[in-house]
Design a protein around this motif. Structure first.
Motif, PDB file in Angstrom:
ATOM      1  N   SER A  53      26.118  28.995   3.302  1.00  0.00           N
ATOM      2  CA  SER A  53      27.291  28.829   3.447  1.00  0.00           C
ATOM      3  C   SER A  53      27.687  27.302   2.838  1.00  0.00           C
ATOM      4  CB  SER A  53      27.182  27.770   4.996  1.00  0.00           C
ATOM      5  OG  SER A  53      28.275  27.466   5.494  1.00  0.00           O
ATOM      6  N   GLN A  56      28.782  28.447  -0.503  1.00  0.00           N
ATOM      7  CA  GLN A  56      30.176  28.865  -0.321  1.00  0.00           C
ATOM      8  C   GLN A  56      31.041  27.702   0.157  1.00  0.00           C
ATOM      9  OE1 GLN A  56      29.430  32.116   1.908  1.00  0.00           O
ATOM     10  NE2 GLN A  56      28.199  33.215   1.123  1.00  0.00           N
ATOM     11  N   ASP A  57      30.986  26.575   0.868  1.00  0.00           N
ATOM     12  CA  ASP A  57      31.947  25.660   1.029  1.00  0.00           C
ATOM     13  C   ASP A  57      31.946  25.033  -0.213  1.00  0.00           C
ATOM     14  OD1 ASP A  57      34.194  24.604   2.606  1.00  0.00           O
ATOM     15  OD2 ASP A  57      31.861  22.625   2.740  1.00  0.00           O
ATOM     16  N   ARG A  60      34.391  27.093  -2.213  1.00  0.00           N
ATOM     17  CA  ARG A  60      36.047  27.609  -2.682  1.00  0.00           C
ATOM     18  C   ARG A  60      36.381  25.969  -2.430  1.00  0.00           C
ATOM     19  NH1 ARG A  60      34.185  27.089   2.495  1.00  0.00           N
ATOM     20  NH2 ARG A  60      33.817  29.213   2.880  1.00  0.00           N
ATOM     21  N   ASP A 101      40.076  29.570   5.775  1.00  0.00           N
ATOM     22  CA  ASP A 101      39.216  31.257   5.346  1.00  0.00           C
ATOM     23  C   ASP A 101      37.783  29.623   5.878  1.00  0.00           C
ATOM     24  OD1 ASP A 101      40.922  32.108   4.594  1.00  0.00           O
ATOM     25  OD2 ASP A 101      40.706  31.619   2.463  1.00  0.00           O
ATOM     26  N   ALA A 102      37.560  28.678   5.432  1.00  0.00           N
ATOM     27  CA  ALA A 102      36.683  28.221   6.180  1.00  0.00           C
ATOM     28  C   ALA A 102      36.156  28.335   7.050  1.00  0.00           C
ATOM     29  CB  ALA A 102      36.697  26.431   5.239  1.00  0.00           C
ATOM     30  N   GLU A 104      36.808  29.862   9.616  1.00  0.00           N
ATOM     31  CA  GLU A 104      36.397  31.755   9.009  1.00  0.00           C
ATOM     32  C   GLU A 104      35.152  32.366   9.029  1.00  0.00           C
ATOM     33  OE1 GLU A 104      39.875  34.363   7.585  1.00  0.00           O
ATOM     34  OE2 GLU A 104      40.577  34.477   9.254  1.00  0.00           O
ATOM     35  N   GLU A 105      34.662  31.553   8.232  1.00  0.00           N
ATOM     36  CA  GLU A 105      33.585  31.539   7.868  1.00  0.00           C
ATOM     37  C   GLU A 105      32.212  30.975   8.403  1.00  0.00           C
ATOM     38  OE1 GLU A 105      31.009  31.063   3.446  1.00  0.00           O
ATOM     39  OE2 GLU A 105      33.044  32.318   3.539  1.00  0.00           O
ATOM     40  N   VAL A 108      31.076  32.929  11.208  1.00  0.00           N
ATOM     41  CA  VAL A 108      30.545  33.948  10.829  1.00  0.00           C
ATOM     42  C   VAL A 108      29.354  33.556  10.606  1.00  0.00           C
ATOM     43  CG1 VAL A 108      30.125  35.671   8.758  1.00  0.00           C
ATOM     44  CG2 VAL A 108      32.706  35.933   9.784  1.00  0.00           C
ATOM     45  N   THR A 109      28.818  32.356   9.978  1.00  0.00           N
ATOM     46  CA  THR A 109      27.376  31.732   9.775  1.00  0.00           C
ATOM     47  C   THR A 109      27.306  31.609  11.418  1.00  0.00           C
ATOM     48  OG1 THR A 109      28.410  31.345   7.506  1.00  0.00           O
ATOM     49  CG2 THR A 109      26.519  30.102   8.948  1.00  0.00           C
ATOM     50  N   ARG A 112      26.353  34.320  12.704  1.00  0.00           N
ATOM     51  CA  ARG A 112      24.655  35.248  12.465  1.00  0.00           C
ATOM     52  C   ARG A 112      23.444  34.309  12.845  1.00  0.00           C
ATOM     53  NH1 ARG A 112      25.803  35.388   5.862  1.00  0.00           N
ATOM     54  NH2 ARG A 112      23.810  35.708   5.883  1.00  0.00           N
ATOM     55  N   THR A 136      39.081  39.068  11.970  1.00  0.00           N
ATOM     56  CA  THR A 136      39.197  38.944  10.485  1.00  0.00           C
ATOM     57  C   THR A 136      40.303  39.802   9.615  1.00  0.00           C
ATOM     58  OG1 THR A 136      36.955  38.555  10.480  1.00  0.00           O
ATOM     59  CG2 THR A 136      37.945  38.712   8.370  1.00  0.00           C
TER      60      THR A 136
END
Length: 146
Positions: A53, A56-57, A60, A101-102, A104-105, A108-109, A112, A136
């Motif tokens: 994460s 990916q951040d 991004r 987007d951040a 939303e991710e 999701v993270t 999880r 989403t």
């Protein structure tokens, strides 16, 4: 003789009970060890998800910076002041989309990690994964329509 037979029978029963107790203790120890291994695996998976994460951040943020720089350069080359008017609105929109987007991710993270699953593709039998997928998809459609 009869007394010896009953003593032998009693001793045999005692040994059988002792064996069963010992086997139960070994099974409990094995179960504890397996549980500890599972916890360690889950912790490692959660650490891996957190690292992914963060990567990916960072990616991004880099993409956002490159996109904004490119847009500003094109606008400046076209004679438009990149910090004013529609150019400023464009960069603000890009930042807003990246923040959404951040978020939303991150959701999701978080899901999880809360579910203790490595991937949301792993079924958990709940309706929440379908609801999140719908949200989403709705966000993606809204983004395309804007």
């Amino acid at each position: 003789m009869a007394q010896l037979a009953s003593l032998a029978s009693l001793a045999g029963t005692g040994l059988a009970v002792f064996g069963q107790v010992r086997q139960g203790q070994q099974q409990q120890a094995t179960a504890r060890a397996q549980e500890e291994n599972l916890r360690a695996q889950q912790a490692a998976q959660q650490d891996q998800v957190a690292v992914q994460s963060a990567v990916q951040d960072r990616e991004r943020q880099d993409r956002l910076a490159r996109t904004i720089a490119s847009a500003r350069a094109r606008l400046a080359a076209g004679g438009v002041a990149p910090d004013e008017g529609s150019a400023a609105a464009l960069t603000t929109g890009l930042r807003r989309d990246a923040a959404q987007d951040a978020a939303e991710e991150a959701a999701v993270t978080g899901a999880r990690l809360a579910a203790g699953r490595r991937s949301l593709l792993t079924p958990d039998g709940s309706l929440s994964s379908f609801l999140r997928a719908g949200q989403t998809l709705g966000g993606a459609v809204r983004s395309l329509l804007d």
